[in-house]
Design an enzyme around this catalytic site. Structure first.
Site, short mmCIF file in Angstrom:
data_model
loop_
_atom_site.label_atom_id
_atom_site.label_comp_id
_atom_site.label_asym_id
_atom_site.label_seq_id
_atom_site.Cartn_x
_atom_site.Cartn_y
_atom_site.Cartn_z
N CYS A 33 0.82 -1.21 0.00
CA CYS A 33 0.00 0.00 0.00
C CYS A 33 0.86 1.26 0.00
O CYS A 33 2.02 1.23 0.36
CB CYS A 33 -0.86 0.05 1.27
N CYS A 37 -2.73 4.82 2.73
CA CYS A 37 -3.90 4.00 2.38
C CYS A 37 -4.97 4.10 3.48
O CYS A 37 -4.69 4.05 4.67
CB CYS A 37 -3.52 2.54 2.20
N CYS A 64 -2.19 -2.93 -3.72
CA CYS A 64 -3.54 -2.77 -3.15
C CYS A 64 -4.46 -2.16 -4.19
O CYS A 64 -4.09 -1.21 -4.87
CB CYS A 64 -3.44 -1.87 -1.91
N CYS A 67 -5.73 1.72 -2.81
CA CYS A 67 -4.92 2.96 -2.84
C CYS A 67 -4.01 3.03 -4.06
O CYS A 67 -3.36 4.06 -4.27
CB CYS A 67 -4.11 3.10 -1.55
ZN LIG Z 1 -3.94 0.21 0.16
#
Ligand SMILES: [Zn+2]
Length: 342
Positions: A33, A37, A64, A67
């Site tokens: 991330c 995030c 991810c 994000c």
């Molecule tokens: Zn994330």
């Protein structure tokens, strides 16, 4: 080299200033991330930091989907391109046009832009025009010239946009409020002598232990008049707000603020801090979408003419200590105490 302790603190704060400087790998879920995030924080023991997405992928992790950690650079470039376009365009470009320029879908671009600037593209364009109009006015241009210069197609559009936001009419911004009447009074409160002043549009000054000469310094060209009967109700509300800071009535007191679009955003953000809570400059800057702007936020805080009603006393030092206050830390501490025990 990534400082592990600093990186983890940045993750816990969801600090956008660290996006692009490292990614957060989560071994238990197999994803990585951005530091900012919005997803729930993993346990510290499951986290490994990587310098970038590439090294996280080499360790077997996936980006991810929420994000989009690999898009940090692309997002920044897109926001810069959009700001360029907004600054250059005669009329504010539509969201669809900006999305097309940047290659994002309109909804996604709106989100990316707002995350970076704290404003939607349309609000950004509006703020930019107001800022330009005010700059031109204070530089001494004629009002009509300034309006066209700032990119408004007609004077009436300018007045529509600024109505209820500037408080004062456009001509008054030229030449330090010349021709305006500012009605003032000094009222005894439990926090000391309070100087309060207002125009027909609303309260323009609230300070402590000051007098007419301080008011003249803040509004050098306005006509200063001792307030008569017609301001009694308004000033009574103001006094109540000082005695019981953080009451719901606070929002109903009209304000006549004097500041740039950026300063107004900071003041709005101050008014959104719930009574009984505090923020640091850094947190306030992050809430405005620009964590690097904490010095500019401090400047706007200092330019505030209306203490308590624009609650700059809710900003404290980053280490949690009280920090400074224009009217002395004793008044600040007392205001915070009253809000907390409300
Ligand atoms: Zn994330």
């Amino acid at each position: 080299m990534i400082d592990q302790g600093q990186a983890w603190q940045a993750v816990k704060r969801r600090d956008r200033a660290f996006d692009g400087r490292f990614v957060t790998g989560v071994l238990s879920t197999g994803i990585y991330c951005r530091p900012s995030c919005a997803a729930r924080h993993p346990l510290r023991e499951n986290v490994r930091f990587f310098v970038d997405g590439e090294s996280a992928r080499a360790a077997g992790l996936r980006p991810c989907k929420r994000c989009l950690p690999d898009d940090v650079g692309r997002d920044e470039a897109a926001v810069m391109a959009a700001i360029d376009e907004i600054r250059r365009a005669e009329d504010a470009p539509t969201l669809a046009v900006l999305a097309q320029i940047t290659g994002y879908s309109p909804t996604h671009f709106q989100k990316v832009f707002k995350r970076a600037t704290g404003l939607s593209p349309a609000a950004y364009a509006r703020a930019l025009r107001e800022e330009r109009a005010r700059e031109a006015l204070s530089a001494g241009d004629s009002v009509t010239g300034a309006i066209y210069e700032a990119g408004y197609s007609s004077p009436s559009r300018f007045y529509d946009d600024t109505k209820g936001k500037l408080g004062m009419t456009a001509s008054d911004w030229k030449d330090g409020g010349k021709g305006r009447s500012v009605h003032w009074s000094v009222i005894d409160t439990s926090l000391g002598a309070m100087l309060v002043a207002a125009t027909e549009q609303g309260v323009c000054c609230l300070s402590f232990n000051e007098d007419e000469s301080d008011l003249a310094r803040r509004f050098p060209k306005a006509e200063l008049v001792e307030a008569g009967e017609e301001f009694r109700d308004l000033f009574r509300q103001v006094t109540a707000a000082v005695e019981n800071p953080g009451q719901a009535t606070l929002a109903s007191i009209p304000l006549d603020v004097k500041g740039t679009a950026f300063q107004q955003r900071v003041w709005q953000a101050l008014r959104e801090i719930p009574a009984g809570e505090t923020r640091s400059y850094g947190e306030l800057a992050a809430a405005l979408g620009n964590p690097k702007a904490s010095r500019a936020v401090g400047g706007a805080n200092g330019a505030n003419n209306i203490a308590v009603l624009i609650p700059c006393h809710r900003v404290i030092a980053a280490d949690g200590s009280l920090g400074g206050y224009a009217y002395g830390t004793q008044i600040k501490a007392e205001l915070l105490e009253r809000e907390k025990s409300r």
